[in-house]
Write a protein that holds these residues in place. Sequence first.
Motif, PDB file in Angstrom:
ATOM      1  N   CYS A   1       0.530 -16.159 -19.832  1.00 24.61           N
ATOM      2  CA  CYS A   1      -0.471 -16.816 -18.992  1.00 24.61           C
ATOM      3  C   CYS A   1      -1.835 -16.933 -19.676  1.00 24.61           C
ATOM      4  CB  CYS A   1      -0.663 -16.052 -17.686  1.00 24.61           C
ATOM      5  SG  CYS A   1       0.862 -15.784 -16.775  1.00 24.61           S
ATOM      6  N   HIS A   2      -2.216 -15.947 -20.458  1.00 25.92           N
ATOM      7  CA  HIS A   2      -3.525 -15.970 -21.118  1.00 25.92           C
ATOM      8  C   HIS A   2      -3.350 -16.527 -22.524  1.00 25.92           C
ATOM      9  CE1 HIS A   2      -5.344 -13.637 -17.903  1.00 25.92           C
ATOM     10  NE2 HIS A   2      -4.256 -12.885 -17.916  1.00 25.92           N
TER      11      HIS A   2
ATOM     12  N   THR B   1      -4.441  -7.525  -9.317  1.00 25.23           N
ATOM     13  CA  THR B   1      -3.232  -8.288  -8.954  1.00 25.23           C
ATOM     14  C   THR B   1      -2.091  -8.006  -9.940  1.00 25.23           C
ATOM     15  OG1 THR B   1      -3.933 -10.166 -10.319  1.00 25.23           O
ATOM     16  CG2 THR B   1      -4.570 -10.223  -8.010  1.00 25.23           C
ATOM     17  N   HIS B   2      -2.410  -7.497 -11.131  1.00 21.01           N
ATOM     18  CA  HIS B   2      -1.396  -7.263 -12.161  1.00 21.01           C
ATOM     19  C   HIS B   2      -0.552  -6.009 -11.891  1.00 21.01           C
ATOM     20  CE1 HIS B   2      -3.611 -10.444 -13.792  1.00 21.01           C
ATOM     21  NE2 HIS B   2      -3.497 -10.197 -15.071  1.00 21.01           N
TER      22      HIS B   2
ATOM     23  N   GLN C   1      -8.180 -19.550  -9.462  1.00 26.71           N
ATOM     24  CA  GLN C   1      -6.936 -18.802  -9.707  1.00 26.71           C
ATOM     25  C   GLN C   1      -6.520 -18.848 -11.181  1.00 26.71           C
ATOM     26  OE1 GLN C   1      -7.262 -21.347  -7.623  1.00 26.71           O
ATOM     27  NE2 GLN C   1      -6.935 -20.582  -5.547  1.00 26.71           N
ATOM     28  N   GLN C   2      -7.330 -19.406 -12.036  1.00 23.30           N
ATOM     29  CA  GLN C   2      -6.949 -19.588 -13.445  1.00 23.30           C
ATOM     30  C   GLN C   2      -6.836 -18.257 -14.187  1.00 23.30           C
ATOM     31  OE1 GLN C   2      -9.654 -22.063 -15.771  1.00 23.30           O
ATOM     32  NE2 GLN C   2      -9.027 -20.979 -17.598  1.00 23.30           N
TER      33      GLN C   2
ATOM     34  N   PRO D   1      -7.833 -16.247 -17.030  1.00 28.11           N
ATOM     35  CA  PRO D   1      -8.892 -16.514 -17.997  1.00 28.11           C
ATOM     36  C   PRO D   1      -8.352 -16.719 -19.412  1.00 28.11           C
ATOM     37  CG  PRO D   1      -9.061 -14.266 -17.103  1.00 28.11           C
ATOM     38  CD  PRO D   1      -8.048 -14.999 -16.293  1.00 28.11           C
TER      39      PRO D   1
ATOM     40  N   ARG E   1     -14.195 -20.364 -16.269  1.00 31.33           N
ATOM     41  CA  ARG E   1     -12.906 -20.765 -15.679  1.00 31.33           C
ATOM     42  C   ARG E   1     -13.059 -22.114 -14.979  1.00 31.33           C
ATOM     43  NH1 ARG E   1     -10.849 -14.860 -13.331  1.00 31.33           N
ATOM     44  NH2 ARG E   1     -11.874 -13.688 -15.004  1.00 31.33           N
TER      45      ARG E   1
ATOM     46  N   PHE F   1       3.880  -9.472 -20.250  1.00 27.14           N
ATOM     47  CA  PHE F   1       3.738 -10.361 -21.413  1.00 27.14           C
ATOM     48  C   PHE F   1       2.507 -11.249 -21.226  1.00 27.14           C
ATOM     49  CE2 PHE F   1       8.106  -8.961 -21.467  1.00 27.14           C
ATOM     50  CZ  PHE F   1       8.181  -8.483 -22.774  1.00 27.14           C
ATOM     51  N   CYS F   2       1.368 -10.651 -21.542  1.00 30.48           N
ATOM     52  CA  CYS F   2       0.056 -11.247 -21.257  1.00 30.48           C
ATOM     53  C   CYS F   2      -0.073 -12.705 -21.698  1.00 30.48           C
ATOM     54  CB  CYS F   2      -1.045 -10.445 -21.931  1.00 30.48           C
ATOM     55  SG  CYS F   2      -0.831  -8.668 -21.848  1.00 30.48           S
TER      56      CYS F   2
ATOM     57  N   ILE G   1      -7.775  -5.202 -16.682  1.00 28.62           N
ATOM     58  CA  ILE G   1      -6.834  -6.152 -16.089  1.00 28.62           C
ATOM     59  C   ILE G   1      -7.017  -6.165 -14.587  1.00 28.62           C
ATOM     60  CG2 ILE G   1      -5.031  -6.211 -17.858  1.00 28.62           C
ATOM     61  CD1 ILE G   1      -3.512  -4.134 -16.215  1.00 28.62           C
ATOM     62  N   SER G   2      -6.769  -7.335 -14.045  1.00 25.04           N
ATOM     63  CA  SER G   2      -6.972  -7.559 -12.624  1.00 25.04           C
ATOM     64  C   SER G   2      -6.051  -6.659 -11.794  1.00 25.04           C
ATOM     65  CB  SER G   2      -6.665  -9.023 -12.344  1.00 25.04           C
ATOM     66  OG  SER G   2      -6.625  -9.280 -10.988  1.00 25.04           O
TER      67      SER G   2
ATOM     68  N   ARG H   1       3.850  -9.055 -15.293  1.00 20.11           N
ATOM     69  CA  ARG H   1       2.539  -9.301 -15.913  1.00 20.11           C
ATOM     70  C   ARG H   1       2.456  -8.653 -17.293  1.00 20.11           C
ATOM     71  NH1 ARG H   1      -1.105 -12.501 -12.773  1.00 20.11           N
ATOM     72  NH2 ARG H   1      -0.670 -12.075 -10.600  1.00 20.11           N
TER      73      ARG H   1
HETATM   74  C1  HEC Z   1       1.913 -14.302 -14.731  1.00 17.72           C
HETATM   75  C2  HEC Z   1       0.623 -14.615 -15.335  1.00 17.72           C
HETATM   76  C3  HEC Z   1      -0.208 -13.483 -15.931  1.00 17.72           C
HETATM   77  C4  HEC Z   1       0.209 -12.504 -16.807  1.00 17.72           C
HETATM   78  C5  HEC Z   1       1.600 -12.288 -17.405  1.00 17.72           C
HETATM   79  C6  HEC Z   1      -0.968 -11.718 -17.089  1.00 17.72           C
HETATM   80  N1  HEC Z   1      -2.047 -12.222 -16.412  1.00 17.72           N
HETATM   81 FE1  HEC Z   1      -3.959 -11.540 -16.531  1.00 17.72          FE
HETATM   82  N2  HEC Z   1      -4.521 -12.863 -15.087  1.00 17.72           N
HETATM   83  C7  HEC Z   1      -3.720 -13.839 -14.545  1.00 17.72           C
HETATM   84  C8  HEC Z   1      -4.471 -14.557 -13.523  1.00 17.72           C
HETATM   85  C9  HEC Z   1      -3.928 -15.725 -12.686  1.00 17.72           C
HETATM   86  C10 HEC Z   1      -5.773 -13.988 -13.477  1.00 17.72           C
HETATM   87  C11 HEC Z   1      -6.937 -14.390 -12.574  1.00 17.72           C
HETATM   88  C12 HEC Z   1      -6.670 -14.062 -11.135  1.00 17.72           C
HETATM   89  C13 HEC Z   1      -6.407 -12.607 -10.949  1.00 17.72           C
HETATM   90  O1  HEC Z   1      -7.303 -11.807 -11.121  1.00 17.72           O
HETATM   91  O2  HEC Z   1      -5.246 -12.298 -10.646  1.00 17.72           O
HETATM   92  C14 HEC Z   1      -5.769 -12.918 -14.482  1.00 17.72           C
HETATM   93  C15 HEC Z   1      -6.837 -12.117 -14.762  1.00 17.72           C
HETATM   94  C16 HEC Z   1      -6.932 -11.287 -15.870  1.00 17.72           C
HETATM   95  C17 HEC Z   1      -8.155 -10.662 -16.367  1.00 17.72           C
HETATM   96  C18 HEC Z   1      -9.545 -10.809 -15.756  1.00 17.72           C
HETATM   97  C19 HEC Z   1      -9.754  -9.761 -14.698  1.00 17.72           C
HETATM   98  C20 HEC Z   1     -11.094  -9.907 -14.025  1.00 17.72           C
HETATM   99  O3  HEC Z   1     -11.463  -8.952 -13.321  1.00 17.72           O
HETATM  100  O4  HEC Z   1     -11.762 -10.927 -14.141  1.00 17.72           O
HETATM  101  C21 HEC Z   1      -7.819  -9.925 -17.475  1.00 17.72           C
HETATM  102  C22 HEC Z   1      -8.754  -9.113 -18.340  1.00 17.72           C
HETATM  103  C23 HEC Z   1      -6.384 -10.078 -17.663  1.00 17.72           C
HETATM  104  N3  HEC Z   1      -5.873 -10.900 -16.667  1.00 17.72           N
HETATM  105  C24 HEC Z   1      -5.666  -9.494 -18.684  1.00 17.72           C
HETATM  106  C25 HEC Z   1      -4.279  -9.506 -18.763  1.00 17.72           C
HETATM  107  C26 HEC Z   1      -3.506  -8.676 -19.688  1.00 17.72           C
HETATM  108  C27 HEC Z   1      -4.095  -7.732 -20.718  1.00 17.72           C
HETATM  109  C28 HEC Z   1      -2.201  -8.964 -19.444  1.00 17.72           C
HETATM  110  C29 HEC Z   1      -0.973  -8.318 -20.071  1.00 17.72           C
HETATM  111  C30 HEC Z   1      -0.829  -6.882 -19.878  1.00 17.72           C
HETATM  112  C31 HEC Z   1      -2.147  -9.985 -18.403  1.00 17.72           C
HETATM  113  N4  HEC Z   1      -3.426 -10.252 -18.002  1.00 17.72           N
HETATM  114  C32 HEC Z   1      -0.984 -10.599 -17.923  1.00 17.72           C
HETATM  115  C33 HEC Z   1      -2.415 -14.108 -14.892  1.00 17.72           C
HETATM  116  C34 HEC Z   1      -1.622 -13.311 -15.695  1.00 17.72           C
END
Ligand code: HEC
Length: 148
Positions: free
Chosen positions: A126-127, A103-104, A62-63, A65, A58, A122-123, A100-101, A120
């Motif tokens: 952001c990813h 925060t989701h 805050q990125q 991934p 990364r 629509f993965c 998934i984090s 969160r």
């Molecule tokens: C609005 C933006 C956003 C969406 C939509 C989103 N993510 Fe993320 N995601 C992030 C960010 C920013 C991080 C890193 C900071 C954090 O952990 O929140 C992250 C972190 C992650 C990680 C790494 C967790 C770790 O422990 O390192 C995974 C895996 C992941 N997301 C999967 C998903 C999946 C699967 C979805 C859909 C169900 C999703 N994300 C939707 C922004 C998003």
Amino acid sequence: MNGKPVVMLIVATAVLTWYGPLFSQEDLRSLRGMNPIEDTSKNPDSKRWEPDGAPIQRDFVQQPPLIPHDTKGYQINLKFNKCLTCHSWANYEESGATKISQTHFTNREGVEMANVSASRYFCTQCHVGQRDVAPLVDNEFEAVKVLQ
Ligand code: HEC
Ligand code: HEC
């Protein structure tokens, strides 16, 4: 009523007429290529996905991934989310994917929930997946020091 808006409109029209040719269609480059706005865009050449690999470094903490694997045909719709079949807390161990984090699970009002927040869901908002293509514009962005 005064005449100001009319005067401004005349000035704006004059400016656009004068400078218009400077912004001709040839200068407008976007992802949809050089197609005139009113034409149907042509499909760009499809590029191959980067081969599946380990998580990508990364550039700032805050990125979201980057996705280190192919996502061809992975659907995300109202009833089904392919990503969660591997990345959900229920399935990650079996699939070997990162879960998934936490925060989701927080919705936009800040409420902690038992399931993924709609914001969160629509993965790929952001990813993003990776393909080896030349950048559209040059940039000199560097990772933050602590992650270099
Ligand atoms: C609005 C933006 C956003 C969406 C939509 C989103 N993510 Fe993320 N995601 C992030 C960010 C920013 C991080 C890193 C900071 C954090 O952990 O929140 C992250 C972190 C992650 C990680 C790494 C967790 C770790 O422990 O390192 C995974 C895996 C992941 N997301 C999967 C998903 C999946 C699967 C979805 C859909 C169900 C999703 N994300 C939707 C922004 C998003
Ligand atoms: C078939 C299972 C599977 C599906 C479906 C899947 N992934 Fe993954 N994903 C993985 C695995 C396994 C890894 C971890 C690779 C590793 O650690 O070497 C991974 C890694 C990731 C990472 C990197 C996490 C990090 O910490 O850097 C992101 C982001 C991610 N996937 C997002 C997605 C998104 C978004 C989707 C849906 C479009 C998706 N994945 C669908 C299995 C899957």
